[in-house]
Design a protein around this motif. Sequence first.
Motif, short mmCIF file in Angstrom:
data_model
loop_
_atom_site.label_atom_id
_atom_site.label_comp_id
_atom_site.label_asym_id
_atom_site.label_seq_id
_atom_site.Cartn_x
_atom_site.Cartn_y
_atom_site.Cartn_z
N ALA A 259 35.81 33.12 36.68
CA ALA A 259 34.54 33.56 37.26
C ALA A 259 34.73 33.97 38.71
O ALA A 259 35.66 33.51 39.38
N SER B 102 32.05 34.45 42.16
CA SER B 102 30.67 34.25 42.63
C SER B 102 30.58 34.56 44.11
O SER B 102 31.57 34.45 44.86
N GLN C 69 27.67 33.95 47.35
CA GLN C 69 26.42 33.30 47.72
C GLN C 69 26.19 33.41 49.23
O GLN C 69 27.14 33.45 50.01
N GLU D 88 26.85 34.83 39.89
CA GLU D 88 28.17 34.56 39.33
C GLU D 88 28.37 35.38 38.07
O GLU D 88 27.47 35.50 37.24
N LYS E 137 22.64 31.91 40.81
CA LYS E 137 23.18 30.57 41.06
C LYS E 137 22.65 30.02 42.38
O LYS E 137 22.60 30.74 43.37
N THR F 205 39.09 26.26 42.05
CA THR F 205 38.41 27.32 42.80
C THR F 205 39.13 27.61 44.10
O THR F 205 39.58 26.68 44.78
#
Length: 199
Positions: free
Chosen positions: A74, A76, A78, A90, A112, A194
């Motif tokens: 994934a 993402s 933000q 995401e 998200k 991550t």
Amino acid sequence: MKKTLKIIAALLLLPASLFAADAYYDTGSQIFNITAGATVPFFYSNPSNTNEPITMWPGDGDGNMHRTAGGVGAISYQVFVHPYIALGAELAFQFDFTRADIVQTNVPIFVKATAVPVQGRFEVPISIGAGLLYMSYDGASKLSFGCQFEAGIRYFITDAWGIGLNYGFYFFPEIYAGEPEKSSTMSYMPITLTVSYRH
């Protein structure tokens, strides 16, 4: 005895002191994450199957889901709308295999929200997400919706770059409005690493 009580009091106050720390982020701060790892099938619910309306865990035994563990990746992005809360999106790709070696793929596109109650060099992000889900299995595909919950820890090696470990849940309902007997829900538990970049 007094020394033991002091140690216990310090341990009890440690979480409170972490939450009381000054905010690292400002409104408008941004964070970008790239995530990869494994997903473990958690449960499959199909109420129309009277023999096994709910199956759990990977494996081929009675009551198991007849699936293997799979993978997920994934990205993402933000933006912090409050020093402790970030909003963004995401895009992920998740897959696993059935007993017949047929691959099922899911592409969640989620809005998200992440709360970061502990932040700075060491962080504890807690996220929820929901949105569209494109699912594909054995030549058939469907657009549905899904949601997720995720919690993790991350450590920033520099002010900008960090690494983390996350654990969560995916919930992927497959809804058929005209044929409710075909509706079902699949759930997975992703365990991921991550890499984060913030500024």
